[in-house]
Design an enzyme around this catalytic site. Structure first.
Site, PDB file in Angstrom:
ATOM      1  N   GLU A  80       0.812  -1.212   0.000  1.00  0.00           N
ATOM      2  CA  GLU A  80       0.000   0.000   0.000  1.00  0.00           C
ATOM      3  C   GLU A  80       0.850   1.267   0.000  1.00  0.00           C
ATOM      4  O   GLU A  80       0.575   2.200  -0.729  1.00  0.00           O
ATOM      5  CB  GLU A  80      -0.933  -0.021   1.227  1.00  0.00           C
ATOM      6  CG  GLU A  80      -1.824   1.201   1.368  1.00  0.00           C
ATOM      7  CD  GLU A  80      -2.833   1.352   0.235  1.00  0.00           C
ATOM      8  OE1 GLU A  80      -2.993   0.397  -0.555  1.00  0.00           O
ATOM      9  OE2 GLU A  80      -3.442   2.427   0.121  1.00  0.00           O
ATOM     10  N   ASP A  81       1.878   1.302   0.822  1.00  0.00           N
ATOM     11  CA  ASP A  81       2.587   2.559   1.057  1.00  0.00           C
ATOM     12  C   ASP A  81       3.946   2.678   0.379  1.00  0.00           C
ATOM     13  O   ASP A  81       4.555   3.739   0.415  1.00  0.00           O
ATOM     14  CB  ASP A  81       2.830   2.751   2.570  1.00  0.00           C
ATOM     15  CG  ASP A  81       1.521   2.978   3.318  1.00  0.00           C
ATOM     16  OD1 ASP A  81       0.515   3.303   2.657  1.00  0.00           O
ATOM     17  OD2 ASP A  81       1.516   2.825   4.550  1.00  0.00           O
TER      18      ASP A  81
END
Ligand code: MN
Length: 730
Positions: A80-81
């Site tokens: 996700e990051d």
């Protein structure tokens, strides 16, 4: 500020305790990988980002999950990051870990809004993921737990948003998964931001009473331990104060302040075996006074989230009631960590048994075909409400939302059973299908091949989302077209039977009104309802009949020819007047001719109806006149109109009475005398003999109203040998 070292050490300790055989070198590689990927990110408090995955991995280790889950937790925010990809992770840590991270990422991405629609999407994805691999959801819960623990660094708006979501989704989810410990912590943390005042009050109270509480708990604990040890029962006994949120909820639901609550204490006795549990129960009941009705045996009947324990409430010598929970170590593990603990035990045999995922499947099943709000609502019901446990005749336990009925039970067994249901037996007795089921009921569904399927009423009766969804599906799929055809034909023949033209329902002036009256959006929908038996054609037509008639009459009246030239004032009392004509008002018609029907000679006070004649205006009949009984005849119904007497009419009305008499001389004279004495103007008086010594007199006379008529009738009946009377019908 929290440090990497602290969190790494905590995680390591948890792994050493719960998963001593773990490959620490591999875990360290995951820590390094995540740390490198997140190196430009900081937590809101300025700490290095890596402490978050470390903390999540610690929670996962505490739950007793496996190495893949710990690796997944460490890497859970990488896709996700950061620039990490599924392939990278798969190459380094294997397919399972990559899939876990991917699953968590999907849930995280779905997590951007709290509108009901978005929540439903969240939940749906969450459950989808869960049905594939429960570890994804457990990592997500651990992730939320750490974020809740560090909520103080968020903005107030974000705090409220996240805490609401925690209360609505994560805490109930943890509950359903049997993870009591995490559930309590999530609730307490959320309460701190959602109701800070109340939270602080409770905390302050607990702190102020800490010493007192501890000495109380110490006394009780020693009493129990002493007895059990003397009896040779190996045990661990301890007391605790109920968690803050549960105290908060008690004050809310009971409308009391905290010092008015008394069931704040709970004691736990953990023993080695199930027989010991029941032994301990006996000793507890011997030591203290039992509070009746509070004993629950969740060992023989576990909760759907697998929770097992004996619960009882007793009162000690100080008069303070407290709950005692008795369980084995294994049950304790399950109670604290729920499905995670269970999953751990099952590791060798694959991830969880069929039965463990029953509720997941149930939720998945019910989410299809329902709109967002309804889904979230029903989820709340299915997840929050207490359950009722009932049995199949073969002794299988079925858990349903409390308040459930045999309908819910039938659909919980199988939709085929529900759809073929014609009745139910509860505890061997025939029961209504809307009977509320109680714990321990034995429920048997009576089915029939010729069952017509569910009725639409069932949607209001059933309690579980599962039943409602299945019933709706049935209606949608099974029989729609057939129902419409069938319903249409019974509706049309009922319309014919009562003499209403079918064109009325498609009349643009009437149609919306009629549909509204019937509460349907379209005729097809109503036909479908009639078709499956949710509504009878007789009822449907009955509901709109008056309105259709009224409309038709109004239309007919507009068209009715009214020709004053053709009136015959000599033979009929015909007048024209704007409002009241001859003391009669015709509803909905301003100006028309009125005459009084000669067949029944109505007088003021009689119930009357009007008939639109061809060319002679409205003829007024008594409502009970035989000639007015064909009002429902389809060829005539449109010509009958509502009429009523205008008030304050002093004009005389002609009427006729027929008298049944025993023939004797002088009777005619007696009748004439009565009429004269009563100052009634007699228009006609005659008599004729009938067979058997009987005769009949006919008197036509004028009265002002029905009251006067009745006075005269009474006087006539007082004459000797007058034995009966009736209103004239000439
Ligand atoms: Mn995270």
């Amino acid at each position: 500020m929290e440090t990497f070292e602290e969190h790494y050490a905590a995680m390591q300790a948890a792994i050493a305790k719960h998963l001593p055989g773990a490959d620490m070198a591999l875990i360290d590689r995951a820590v390094e990988y995540a740390n490198a990927k997140h190196k430009y990110q900081k937590r809101k408090d300025g700490s290095p980002y890596i402490i978050h995955p470390l903390a999540v991995a610690e929670v996962i280790a505490e739950m007793g999950l496996d190495q893949d889950a710990i690796l997944g937790a460490l890497l859970h925010d990488c896709i996700e990051d950061t620039d990490a990809s599924h392939e990278d992770i798969e190459k380094l840590f294997g397919q399972t870990v990559a899939e876990l991270v991917e699953g968590v990422t999907k849930l995280t991405r779905a997590n951007f809004s709290t509108s009901e629609q978005a929540q439903m999407e969240n939940l749906r994805k969450m459950f989808m993921a869960m049905s594939k691999d429960i570890r994804v959801v457990l990592i997500k819960i651990a992730d939320r737990l750490h974020n809740m623990r560090t909520m103080q660094y968020q903005t107030p708006a974000k705090q409220i948003l996240k805490c609401r979501e925690t209360m609505d989704i994560y805490a109930p989810l943890a509950h359903r998964l049997g993870m009591q410990k995490i559930k309590w912590e999530l609730e307490d943390l959320a309460l701190r931001y959602l109701a800070p005042g109340e939270y602080d009050n409770i905390m302050a109270y607990l702190q102020a009473h800490q010493e007192q509480d501890e000495s109380f708990m110490q006394t009780i604990q020693s009493k129990i331990t002493e007895r059990l040890t003397n009896m040779g029962i190996h045990n661990k006994t301890y007391g605790r104060i109920k968690h803050v949120y549960s105290i908060y909820r008690k004050t809310q639901t009971q409308g009391k302040s905290i010092d008015e609550l008394y069931d704040l204490y709970a004691f736990r006795v953990i023993v080695d075996s199930i027989p010991d549990c029941y032994n301990v129960l006996g000793h507890v009941h011997d030591l203290f006074n039992l509070v009746p009705g509070r004993f629950k045996d969740y060992i023989s009947t576990p909760k759907p989230n697998m929770y097992q324990s004996l619960h009882t409430t007793v009162i000690g010598s100080q008069g303070i009631p407290f709950e005692v929970q008795i369980r084995t170590w294994e049950m304790h593990e399950t109670a604290e960590y729920g499905i995670a603990a269970h999953w751990k035990y099952k590791q060798g045999t694959g991830s969880g048994s069929e039965k463990d995922f029953e509720w997941v499947r149930r939720l998945l099943e019910s989410q299809q075909d329902s709109d967002a709000e309804e889904y979230v609502q029903s989820l709340k019901i299915d997840m929050f409400d207490d359950e009722v446990f009932v049995f199949t005749p073969k002794g299988r336990i079925v858990s349903l939302p409390s308040g459930s009925t045999p309908i819910d039970f039938a659909y919980a067994i199988h939709s085929g059973v529900g759809n073929a249901m014609v009745g139910a037996r509860v505890n061997n007795r025939i029961a209504n299908i809307d009977a509320k089921l109680k714990n321990g009921d034995i429920v048997e569904i009576i089915t029939s091949k010729s069952a017509k399927g569910p009725s639409r009423d069932w949607l209001n009766i059933c309690k579980s989302n599962q039943a409602r969804t299945k019933i709706k599906q049935w209606f949608k799929k099974e029989k729609r077209e057939e129902n419409v055809l069938h319903g249409k034909s019974s509706f049309e023949s009922e319309m014919k039977r009562v003499g209403l033209p079918l064109t009325a329902i498609t009349d643009p002036a009437l149609e919306p009104h009629l549909l509204k009256k019937l509460s349907f959006d379209s005729w097809d929908e109503m036909y479908a309802a009639i078709g499956y038996g949710g509504l009878t054609a007789v009822k449907a037509v009955g509901r709109i009949r008056d309105d259709v008639n009224k409309a038709l009459k109004a239309q007919a009246a507009e068209k009715a020819p009214v020709n004053p030239l053709r009136m015959r004032p000599d033979s009929e009392t015909v007048l024209q007047n704007r409002h009241a004509v001859n003391g009669v008002i015709v509803e909905d018609i301003d100006s028309c001719m009125i005459k009084f029907a000669r067949c029944c000679t109505p007088v003021p006070g009689d119930a009357i109806v009007g008939f639109i004649t061809k060319g002679f205006g409205v003829s007024v009949h008594r409502a009970d006149c035989p000639n007015a009984q064909n009002r429902d005849d389809p060829r005539q119904s449109a010509r009958w109109v509502r009429v009523r007497w205008a008030t304050q009419e002093e004009q005389p009305f002609e009427t006729t009475l027929e008298l049944d008499c025993i023939t004797r001389d002088g009777l005619l004279l007696d009748v004439a005398t009565v009429m004269t004495t009563a100052r009634v103007r007699v228009k006609e008086l005659n008599g004729r003999d009938l067979p058997g010594g009987r005769s009949m007199f006919t008197v036509r006379f004028e009265v002002k109203n029905v009251g006067e008529l009745e006075t005269i009738r009474k006087k006539l009946l007082n004459i000797r040998d007058v034995v009966g009377s009736r209103r004239g019908q000439n």
